[in-house]
Motif scaffolding. Sequence first.
Motif, PDB file in Angstrom:
ATOM      1  N   PHE A   9      39.227  61.155   4.477  1.00  0.00           N
ATOM      2  CA  PHE A   9      39.301  59.739   4.115  1.00  0.00           C
ATOM      3  C   PHE A   9      37.935  59.052   4.155  1.00  0.00           C
ATOM      4  CE2 PHE A   9      43.757  60.391   5.762  1.00  0.00           C
ATOM      5  CZ  PHE A   9      44.305  60.508   4.494  1.00  0.00           C
ATOM      6  N   SER A  10      36.885  59.863   4.002  1.00  0.00           N
ATOM      7  CA  SER A  10      35.535  59.318   3.854  1.00  0.00           C
ATOM      8  C   SER A  10      35.173  59.369   2.382  1.00  0.00           C
ATOM      9  CB  SER A  10      34.529  60.129   4.671  1.00  0.00           C
ATOM     10  OG  SER A  10      34.817  60.055   6.046  1.00  0.00           O
ATOM     11  N   ARG A  11      34.632  58.312   1.856  1.00  0.00           N
ATOM     12  CA  ARG A  11      34.311  58.256   0.435  1.00  0.00           C
ATOM     13  C   ARG A  11      32.860  57.857   0.231  1.00  0.00           C
ATOM     14  NH1 ARG A  11      38.411  60.479   0.789  1.00  0.00           N
ATOM     15  NH2 ARG A  11      40.433  59.947  -0.129  1.00  0.00           N
ATOM     16  N   GLN A  12      32.203  58.584  -0.665  1.00  0.00           N
ATOM     17  CA  GLN A  12      30.867  58.221  -1.091  1.00  0.00           C
ATOM     18  C   GLN A  12      30.971  57.327  -2.330  1.00  0.00           C
ATOM     19  OE1 GLN A  12      28.240  59.125   0.805  1.00  0.00           O
ATOM     20  NE2 GLN A  12      29.719  60.192   2.140  1.00  0.00           N
ATOM     21  N   LYS A  13      29.918  56.644  -2.646  1.00  0.00           N
ATOM     22  CA  LYS A  13      29.903  55.796  -3.821  1.00  0.00           C
ATOM     23  C   LYS A  13      30.180  56.627  -5.070  1.00  0.00           C
ATOM     24  CE  LYS A  13      27.161  52.289  -6.227  1.00  0.00           C
ATOM     25  NZ  LYS A  13      25.868  51.553  -6.278  1.00  0.00           N
ATOM     26  N   GLY A  14      31.108  56.191  -5.884  1.00  0.00           N
ATOM     27  CA  GLY A  14      31.462  56.908  -7.096  1.00  0.00           C
ATOM     28  C   GLY A  14      32.628  57.849  -6.937  1.00  0.00           C
ATOM     29  N   ASP A  15      33.039  58.124  -5.690  1.00  0.00           N
ATOM     30  CA  ASP A  15      34.199  58.984  -5.462  1.00  0.00           C
ATOM     31  C   ASP A  15      35.480  58.264  -5.875  1.00  0.00           C
ATOM     32  OD1 ASP A  15      32.614  60.925  -4.414  1.00  0.00           O
ATOM     33  OD2 ASP A  15      33.096  60.514  -2.321  1.00  0.00           O
ATOM     34  N   PRO A  16      36.472  59.005  -6.350  1.00  0.00           N
ATOM     35  CA  PRO A  16      37.764  58.379  -6.610  1.00  0.00           C
ATOM     36  C   PRO A  16      38.387  57.916  -5.299  1.00  0.00           C
ATOM     37  CG  PRO A  16      37.948  60.763  -6.780  1.00  0.00           C
ATOM     38  CD  PRO A  16      36.488  60.452  -6.638  1.00  0.00           C
ATOM     39  N   ALA A  17      39.231  56.902  -5.373  1.00  0.00           N
ATOM     40  CA  ALA A  17      39.856  56.379  -4.169  1.00  0.00           C
ATOM     41  C   ALA A  17      40.662  57.452  -3.462  1.00  0.00           C
ATOM     42  CB  ALA A  17      40.748  55.182  -4.508  1.00  0.00           C
ATOM     43  N   LEU A  18      41.399  58.236  -4.255  1.00  0.00           N
ATOM     44  CA  LEU A  18      42.195  59.320  -3.690  1.00  0.00           C
ATOM     45  C   LEU A  18      41.984  60.583  -4.515  1.00  0.00           C
ATOM     46  CD1 LEU A  18      45.559  57.460  -2.991  1.00  0.00           C
ATOM     47  CD2 LEU A  18      43.964  58.327  -1.262  1.00  0.00           C
ATOM     48  N   PRO A  19      41.805  61.734  -3.876  1.00  0.00           N
ATOM     49  CA  PRO A  19      41.748  62.993  -4.618  1.00  0.00           C
ATOM     50  C   PRO A  19      43.047  63.221  -5.388  1.00  0.00           C
ATOM     51  CG  PRO A  19      40.962  63.303  -2.374  1.00  0.00           C
ATOM     52  CD  PRO A  19      41.546  61.923  -2.438  1.00  0.00           C
ATOM     53  N   LEU A  20      42.982  64.025  -6.441  1.00  0.00           N
ATOM     54  CA  LEU A  20      44.119  64.206  -7.346  1.00  0.00           C
ATOM     55  C   LEU A  20      45.317  64.888  -6.693  1.00  0.00           C
ATOM     56  CD1 LEU A  20      42.158  65.287 -10.535  1.00  0.00           C
ATOM     57  CD2 LEU A  20      43.335  63.104 -10.178  1.00  0.00           C
ATOM     58  N   VAL A  21      45.119  65.563  -5.570  1.00  0.00           N
ATOM     59  CA  VAL A  21      46.249  66.224  -4.916  1.00  0.00           C
ATOM     60  C   VAL A  21      47.241  65.225  -4.333  1.00  0.00           C
ATOM     61  CG1 VAL A  21      44.918  68.287  -4.376  1.00  0.00           C
ATOM     62  CG2 VAL A  21      45.024  66.424  -2.696  1.00  0.00           C
ATOM     63  N   TRP A  22      46.813  63.981  -4.115  1.00  0.00           N
ATOM     64  CA  TRP A  22      47.688  62.976  -3.517  1.00  0.00           C
ATOM     65  C   TRP A  22      48.545  62.289  -4.572  1.00  0.00           C
ATOM     66  CZ3 TRP A  22      48.422  63.075   1.435  1.00  0.00           C
ATOM     67  CH2 TRP A  22      47.393  63.326   2.349  1.00  0.00           C
ATOM     68  N   GLN A  23      49.800  62.037  -4.237  1.00  0.00           N
ATOM     69  CA  GLN A  23      50.688  61.191  -5.043  1.00  0.00           C
ATOM     70  C   GLN A  23      51.513  60.320  -4.111  1.00  0.00           C
ATOM     71  OE1 GLN A  23      52.229  64.789  -7.253  1.00  0.00           O
ATOM     72  NE2 GLN A  23      52.405  63.301  -8.913  1.00  0.00           N
ATOM     73  N   TRP A  24      51.774  59.113  -4.565  1.00  0.00           N
ATOM     74  CA  TRP A  24      52.611  58.193  -3.803  1.00  0.00           C
ATOM     75  C   TRP A  24      54.083  58.481  -4.067  1.00  0.00           C
ATOM     76  CZ3 TRP A  24      50.088  55.296  -0.346  1.00  0.00           C
ATOM     77  CH2 TRP A  24      48.743  54.996  -0.595  1.00  0.00           C
ATOM     78  N   ASN A  25      54.899  58.290  -3.047  1.00  0.00           N
ATOM     79  CA  ASN A  25      56.346  58.354  -3.218  1.00  0.00           C
ATOM     80  C   ASN A  25      56.789  57.075  -3.930  1.00  0.00           C
ATOM     81  OD1 ASN A  25      59.089  58.729  -3.002  1.00  0.00           O
ATOM     82  ND2 ASN A  25      59.202  58.109  -0.863  1.00  0.00           N
TER      83      ASN A  25
END
Length: 521
Positions: free
Chosen positions: A324-340
């Motif tokens: 849950f650490s993000r660098q500038k330009g990183d997507p908010a969430l990696p693609l493996v995550w999906q919301w219910n």
Amino acid sequence: MKSYIFVFIFPLLAAQCLLAQTKPAQNPVIFADVPDLSMIRVGETYYMSSTTMHLSPGLPIMKSKDLINWQMVGYAYDTLTTVDAMTLNNGKSTYGRGSWASSIRYHQGTYYVTTFAQTSGRTHIYTTKDIEKGPWKAISFKPSYHDHTLFFDDDGRVYLIYGVGKLKMIELNADLSGVKPGTTEQVLIENASLPAGNNIMLQSEGSQLFKVNGKYYLFNIVWPRGGMRTVLIHRADKITGPWEGKLALQDLGVAQGGLIDTPDGQWYAYLFRDYGAVGRIPYLVPVKWEDGWPILGIDGKVPETLNLPASTGLIPNLVHSDEFSRQKGDPALPLVWQWNHNPENSLWSLKARKGYLRLQTGRLDTSFFLARNTLTQRSIGPECSGSTALDVSNLKEGDFAGLCLLQKNYGLLGVKVISGQRQIVMINAGSGKPVEAQRVPLKGNKVYFKAECNFRDKKDVANFFYSLDGKSWNPIGEQLKMSYTLPHFMGYRFGLFNYATQQVGGYADFDYFHIEDKISK
């Protein structure tokens, strides 16, 4: 001394690399829930779409260079629809529905991915020139064409083939904006299940159409009563028929999919198998051609090994850990995550506290199933574990936050505030009804949770653990018996959750999520 180390280690590394190159691929090619797969090859790259139904974003797109090692590259949509069932509002949900079997195609420089949804009552078509970066253009129209396959014919006409048992075809406008005016649906095959007999439990569906050497080949699944999921193939010289059909594969219940070829001329059928609680897992079956028919399998059987490169594992390409650490330009969430279901974006953040995922409550909920903003990713076989650490110092009375295994018969391990006291609570819904299996007082503000899943040989059990220091783990509650249920129609997923039952505004800060392809012995 350093030179001697190099001399001896280099041949060892070379031997290990050679062994990895010569080791064959194994079936299943993906030991995780990737159902209803549809596949294309563009040049030397393969692209695959799949079903994730009620999850958001949806309609996942994966790519591979070898048919074995797949990685996520995106989703066709962020939001399928905003009806109450998709946003978990007014007591409604769309578990087991949302978007279903997709069809992916490439035509004249454009990628097309289509799906259909009972939830919206529409057929949805997404297009892009760049399948890996987008953007995607969305088109939808009524009705919802069940288990359709999109097909571009050589004469420029565009069709959907769809249906259950009785398979039908409709022509679309050239821009795919809807059904072509003046056309009506045409019955292609009156009883497509017939090659499997008359005693059928699940009629022919899951259509995927291909054209090879001037002939049309239509793949379907059927399920004879007392038997197993079975592949049927029909072929015709014209798309309008007449069609002749045959039973193409009946082994292990591996079925539903289509054809793919490699740049060097090998052919495979991509299919999937129901494999208990982990979900519906993809297989590849070699194909040879005889008398104009694709012949699936080795002597009619699904092989355990394949003449393809070995898998390097599903981590980090289809599931992976997140600090849950993000660098500038990183997507908010990696693609493996999906919301219910669709998230409420104002109530989650990776910026409120650096290095943490914050889940804040914004309404009262009566059940875990109706809670907004449960963040999920797949479990994987044959075994796996997921763990997290969370700061619960800002939970309010009645809040419940923690780690879950999501399916109808779920398991929860979290912290609940009860009469002003924080309690570690394990909920076991393996019987179909949620039962509090154990409660342990928590004095501190930080706690660690872990869930271990064993899908080996369909054992389908999970155990939960908690820790106060992240090193020494304590079992809690009762072993969860995991079950693949049709109301949810999805393999178990790890999830991070927080919901309120008495007052809003509390929040939990998740420090990380770690996933591994092993469990403690």
